[in-house]
Motif scaffolding. Structure first.
Motif, PDB file in Angstrom:
ATOM      1  N   ARG A 183      19.277 -35.333-130.800  1.00 20.92           N
ATOM      2  CA  ARG A 183      19.694 -36.532-131.426  1.00 20.92           C
ATOM      3  C   ARG A 183      18.407 -37.599-131.205  1.00 20.92           C
ATOM      4  O   ARG A 183      17.584 -37.604-130.312  1.00 20.92           O
ATOM      5  CB  ARG A 183      20.570 -37.484-130.676  1.00 20.92           C
ATOM      6  CG  ARG A 183      20.869 -38.864-131.413  1.00 20.92           C
ATOM      7  CD  ARG A 183      22.095 -39.340-130.732  1.00 20.92           C
ATOM      8  NE  ARG A 183      23.571 -38.336-130.952  1.00 20.92           N
ATOM      9  CZ  ARG A 183      24.098 -38.524-132.160  1.00 20.92           C
ATOM     10  NH1 ARG A 183      23.896 -39.560-132.926  1.00 20.92           N
ATOM     11  NH2 ARG A 183      25.254 -37.882-132.098  1.00 20.92           N
ATOM     12  N   ILE A 184      17.800 -37.825-132.362  1.00 21.07           N
ATOM     13  CA  ILE A 184      16.495 -38.660-132.290  1.00 21.07           C
ATOM     14  C   ILE A 184      16.915 -39.980-132.900  1.00 21.07           C
ATOM     15  O   ILE A 184      17.456 -40.165-134.009  1.00 21.07           O
ATOM     16  CB  ILE A 184      15.604 -38.229-133.634  1.00 21.07           C
ATOM     17  CG1 ILE A 184      15.011 -36.677-133.036  1.00 21.07           C
ATOM     18  CG2 ILE A 184      14.222 -39.229-133.527  1.00 21.07           C
ATOM     19  CD1 ILE A 184      13.972 -36.164-133.979  1.00 21.07           C
ATOM     20  N   ARG A 185      16.735 -41.157-131.989  1.00 23.83           N
ATOM     21  CA  ARG A 185      16.758 -42.669-132.431  1.00 23.83           C
ATOM     22  C   ARG A 185      15.467 -43.234-132.197  1.00 23.83           C
ATOM     23  O   ARG A 185      14.866 -42.991-131.128  1.00 23.83           O
ATOM     24  CB  ARG A 185      17.884 -43.236-131.307  1.00 23.83           C
ATOM     25  CG  ARG A 185      19.092 -42.391-131.194  1.00 23.83           C
ATOM     26  CD  ARG A 185      20.110 -42.894-130.346  1.00 23.83           C
ATOM     27  NE  ARG A 185      20.608 -44.236-130.670  1.00 23.83           N
ATOM     28  CZ  ARG A 185      20.858 -45.268-129.634  1.00 23.83           C
ATOM     29  NH1 ARG A 185      20.805 -44.916-128.562  1.00 23.83           N
ATOM     30  NH2 ARG A 185      21.431 -46.481-130.143  1.00 23.83           N
ATOM     31  N   LEU A 186      15.164 -44.028-133.219  1.00 24.28           N
ATOM     32  CA  LEU A 186      13.822 -44.485-133.241  1.00 24.28           C
ATOM     33  C   LEU A 186      13.887 -46.198-133.005  1.00 24.28           C
ATOM     34  O   LEU A 186      14.919 -46.957-133.650  1.00 24.28           O
ATOM     35  CB  LEU A 186      13.152 -44.189-134.620  1.00 24.28           C
ATOM     36  CG  LEU A 186      12.938 -42.685-134.701  1.00 24.28           C
ATOM     37  CD1 LEU A 186      12.298 -42.525-136.242  1.00 24.28           C
ATOM     38  CD2 LEU A 186      12.277 -42.016-133.776  1.00 24.28           C
ATOM     39  N   ARG A 187      12.689 -46.462-132.591  1.00 27.79           N
ATOM     40  CA  ARG A 187      12.273 -47.890-132.476  1.00 27.79           C
ATOM     41  C   ARG A 187      11.003 -48.041-133.672  1.00 27.79           C
ATOM     42  O   ARG A 187      10.314 -47.204-133.800  1.00 27.79           O
ATOM     43  CB  ARG A 187      11.654 -48.510-131.222  1.00 27.79           C
ATOM     44  CG  ARG A 187      12.964 -48.439-130.076  1.00 27.79           C
ATOM     45  CD  ARG A 187      12.345 -49.205-129.001  1.00 27.79           C
ATOM     46  NE  ARG A 187      11.056 -48.707-128.395  1.00 27.79           N
ATOM     47  CZ  ARG A 187      10.935 -47.834-127.449  1.00 27.79           C
ATOM     48  NH1 ARG A 187      12.112 -47.259-127.058  1.00 27.79           N
ATOM     49  NH2 ARG A 187       9.610 -47.350-127.137  1.00 27.79           N
ATOM     50  N   THR A 232      23.876 -46.794-134.147  1.00 29.35           N
ATOM     51  CA  THR A 232      22.661 -47.180-134.413  1.00 29.35           C
ATOM     52  C   THR A 232      21.709 -46.226-134.203  1.00 29.35           C
ATOM     53  O   THR A 232      21.531 -45.737-133.016  1.00 29.35           O
ATOM     54  CB  THR A 232      22.749 -48.564-133.482  1.00 29.35           C
ATOM     55  OG1 THR A 232      23.729 -49.306-133.835  1.00 29.35           O
ATOM     56  CG2 THR A 232      21.296 -49.289-133.673  1.00 29.35           C
ATOM     57  N   HIS A 233      21.084 -45.901-135.190  1.00 35.68           N
ATOM     58  CA  HIS A 233      19.753 -44.933-135.009  1.00 35.68           C
ATOM     59  C   HIS A 233      18.266 -45.527-135.154  1.00 35.68           C
ATOM     60  O   HIS A 233      17.504 -44.889-134.796  1.00 35.68           O
ATOM     61  CB  HIS A 233      19.987 -44.007-135.952  1.00 35.68           C
ATOM     62  CG  HIS A 233      21.540 -43.530-136.502  1.00 35.68           C
ATOM     63  ND1 HIS A 233      21.797 -42.281-135.523  1.00 35.68           N
ATOM     64  CD2 HIS A 233      22.475 -43.863-137.114  1.00 35.68           C
ATOM     65  CE1 HIS A 233      23.076 -42.095-135.957  1.00 35.68           C
ATOM     66  NE2 HIS A 233      23.458 -42.915-136.820  1.00 35.68           N
ATOM     67  N   ALA A 259      20.444 -40.791-139.539  1.00 36.89           N
ATOM     68  CA  ALA A 259      21.810 -40.718-139.397  1.00 36.89           C
ATOM     69  C   ALA A 259      22.212 -39.115-140.032  1.00 36.89           C
ATOM     70  O   ALA A 259      23.159 -38.592-139.356  1.00 36.89           O
ATOM     71  CB  ALA A 259      22.728 -41.862-140.115  1.00 36.89           C
ATOM     72  N   GLN A 260      21.863 -39.055-141.135  1.00 31.58           N
ATOM     73  CA  GLN A 260      21.941 -37.473-141.572  1.00 31.58           C
ATOM     74  C   GLN A 260      21.424 -36.504-140.773  1.00 31.58           C
ATOM     75  O   GLN A 260      22.069 -35.446-140.374  1.00 31.58           O
ATOM     76  CB  GLN A 260      21.550 -37.305-143.069  1.00 31.58           C
ATOM     77  CG  GLN A 260      21.957 -38.307-144.106  1.00 31.58           C
ATOM     78  CD  GLN A 260      21.180 -38.333-145.150  1.00 31.58           C
ATOM     79  OE1 GLN A 260      20.373 -37.495-145.378  1.00 31.58           O
ATOM     80  NE2 GLN A 260      21.676 -39.076-146.173  1.00 31.58           N
ATOM     81  N   TYR A 261      20.016 -36.532-140.080  1.00 31.85           N
ATOM     82  CA  TYR A 261      19.689 -35.665-138.990  1.00 31.85           C
ATOM     83  C   TYR A 261      20.531 -35.667-137.863  1.00 31.85           C
ATOM     84  O   TYR A 261      20.569 -34.414-137.429  1.00 31.85           O
ATOM     85  CB  TYR A 261      18.318 -36.136-138.718  1.00 31.85           C
ATOM     86  CG  TYR A 261      17.535 -35.362-137.623  1.00 31.85           C
ATOM     87  CD1 TYR A 261      16.893 -34.076-138.198  1.00 31.85           C
ATOM     88  CD2 TYR A 261      17.706 -35.527-136.307  1.00 31.85           C
ATOM     89  CE1 TYR A 261      16.489 -33.061-136.973  1.00 31.85           C
ATOM     90  CE2 TYR A 261      17.257 -34.977-135.293  1.00 31.85           C
ATOM     91  CZ  TYR A 261      16.501 -33.605-135.570  1.00 31.85           C
ATOM     92  OH  TYR A 261      16.182 -32.913-134.810  1.00 31.85           O
ATOM     93  N   ASN A 262      20.989 -36.615-137.464  1.00 34.08           N
ATOM     94  CA  ASN A 262      21.719 -36.685-136.246  1.00 34.08           C
ATOM     95  C   ASN A 262      23.175 -35.964-136.344  1.00 34.08           C
ATOM     96  O   ASN A 262      23.907 -35.789-135.328  1.00 34.08           O
ATOM     97  CB  ASN A 262      21.997 -38.087-135.562  1.00 34.08           C
ATOM     98  CG  ASN A 262      20.451 -38.536-134.820  1.00 34.08           C
ATOM     99  OD1 ASN A 262      19.670 -37.757-134.503  1.00 34.08           O
ATOM    100  ND2 ASN A 262      20.149 -39.916-135.027  1.00 34.08           N
ATOM    101  N   LEU A 263      23.477 -35.683-137.591  1.00 36.14           N
ATOM    102  CA  LEU A 263      24.807 -34.924-137.518  1.00 36.14           C
ATOM    103  C   LEU A 263      24.460 -33.564-137.515  1.00 36.14           C
ATOM    104  O   LEU A 263      25.477 -32.706-137.314  1.00 36.14           O
ATOM    105  CB  LEU A 263      25.465 -35.042-139.197  1.00 36.14           C
ATOM    106  CG  LEU A 263      25.797 -36.478-139.251  1.00 36.14           C
ATOM    107  CD1 LEU A 263      25.986 -36.624-140.931  1.00 36.14           C
ATOM    108  CD2 LEU A 263      27.027 -36.885-138.388  1.00 36.14           C
TER     109      LEU A 263
END
Length: 297
Positions: free
Chosen positions: A108-112, A158-159, A99-103
């Motif tokens: 944008r990095i969202r992970l499974r 939701t990250h 969440a902090q990185y995606n600011l």
């Protein structure tokens, strides 16, 4: 000359040590411009390591077993004694790090993420870590439910979407060893398109977005247990369902009480299994019994 292959079931041999296995990968990695592949591939293990450090898991960082970079993610083994802490607080910390990185201004990095445990060879050899538990960890990571949840949720909120194997859930979460309450996990049928894989597993979404609740993927909870719909009759027998909607990308969503089996056929994909719990009501594959006379469905 390579070693002679062993023959299964011909004789007994020592069981390899049990290892926890963590795998993560990025959503829509291949959709990024080619120039971003290398930096994002490098950033993912750095973000995981940051979350590990924040969770106090420095010993896991220093003793990763058979680590591998998959391009869009990483996988490594660890001492299963750390499983409770990998589930909580690590998954929560990873969600917050993302969440902090995606600011930032970066992509944008969202992970499974998937977590499993099982016997895997770990003798300092090049083939360490190869075995069914590691294969299943990757299958869980690629399974329909965890992909669908991340695709359906808000990228602003939701990250991370995590999936736990049934063995991990039973031993660690239900066993009370992790700081994660079982009610925060959702039972799902984990299947992978085009693969002979079907297992019960458990989703954990640290920061679910509101549209997941509206879609019926997650059941909103209030203190004391799951909340009933505002118009739900007091008695469960003969209850009616009005205005409930589920948006389903894969499989079949069924509202209400289900017994028996439900079959769903779409193209060349077929599901046959026992009841599976998914949000409001049961999301099942198999044959659904029709309602008794007088019931409204």
């Amino acid at each position: 000359m390579s070693e002679q292959l062993i023959t299964p079931w011909a004789e007994s041999r020592p069981l390899p040590p049990y290892k926890g296995v963590l795998a993560v990968d990025a959503k829509d990695f291949t959709g990024l411009p080619a120039v971003l592949h290398a930096p994002v591939s490098q950033m993912i293990p750095e973000l995981v390591d940051q979350a590990m450090a924040r969770a106090g898991l420095t010993s896991v960082l220093q003793d990763k077993r058979f680590p591998a970079n998959t391009g869009d993610g990483i996988v490594f083994g660890f001492d299963p004694a750390h499983l409770p802490f990998v589930i909580w607080p690590f998954l929560k910390e990873l969600d917050e790090v993302l969440a902090q990185y995606n600011l930032s201004v970066g992509p944008r990095i969202r992970l499974r993420a998937s977590v499993h445990v099982g016997p895997l060879p770990d003798e300092g050899r090049p083939d360490d870590g190869n075995g069914t538990p590691r294969n299943d960890t990757h299958r869980l990571l690629d399974s329909r439910p965890v992909k669908a949840v991340l695709a359906s949720s808000s990228e602003q909120t939701t990250h991370l979407a995590a999936i736990l194997s049934d063995r991990v859930y039973e031993d660690v979460v239900l066993g009370g060893y992790a700081g994660l309450h079982p009610d925060r996990c959702i039972e799902v049928p984990a299947t992978v398109e085009g693969k002979p894989f079907a297992q019960r597993a458990w989703l954990f979404i640290p920061s679910p977005s509101g549209n997941l609740f509206r879609a019926g993927v997650l059941a909103a909870e209030a203190p004391g247990g799951p909340a009933e719909p505002a118009d739900a009759p007091a008695q469960r027998s003969g209850r009616s369902y009005r205005g409930n909607t589920q948006n389903v990308r894969e499989g079949t969503a069924v509202m209400g009480d289900v017994s028996g089996n439900v079959s769903h056929t779409s193209g060349d994909t077929r599901y046959t299994a026992t009841n599976q719990h998914w949000g409001s009501g049961d999301n099942v594959s198999g044959t659904k019994n029709t309602a008794a006379p007088g019931e409204q469905r």
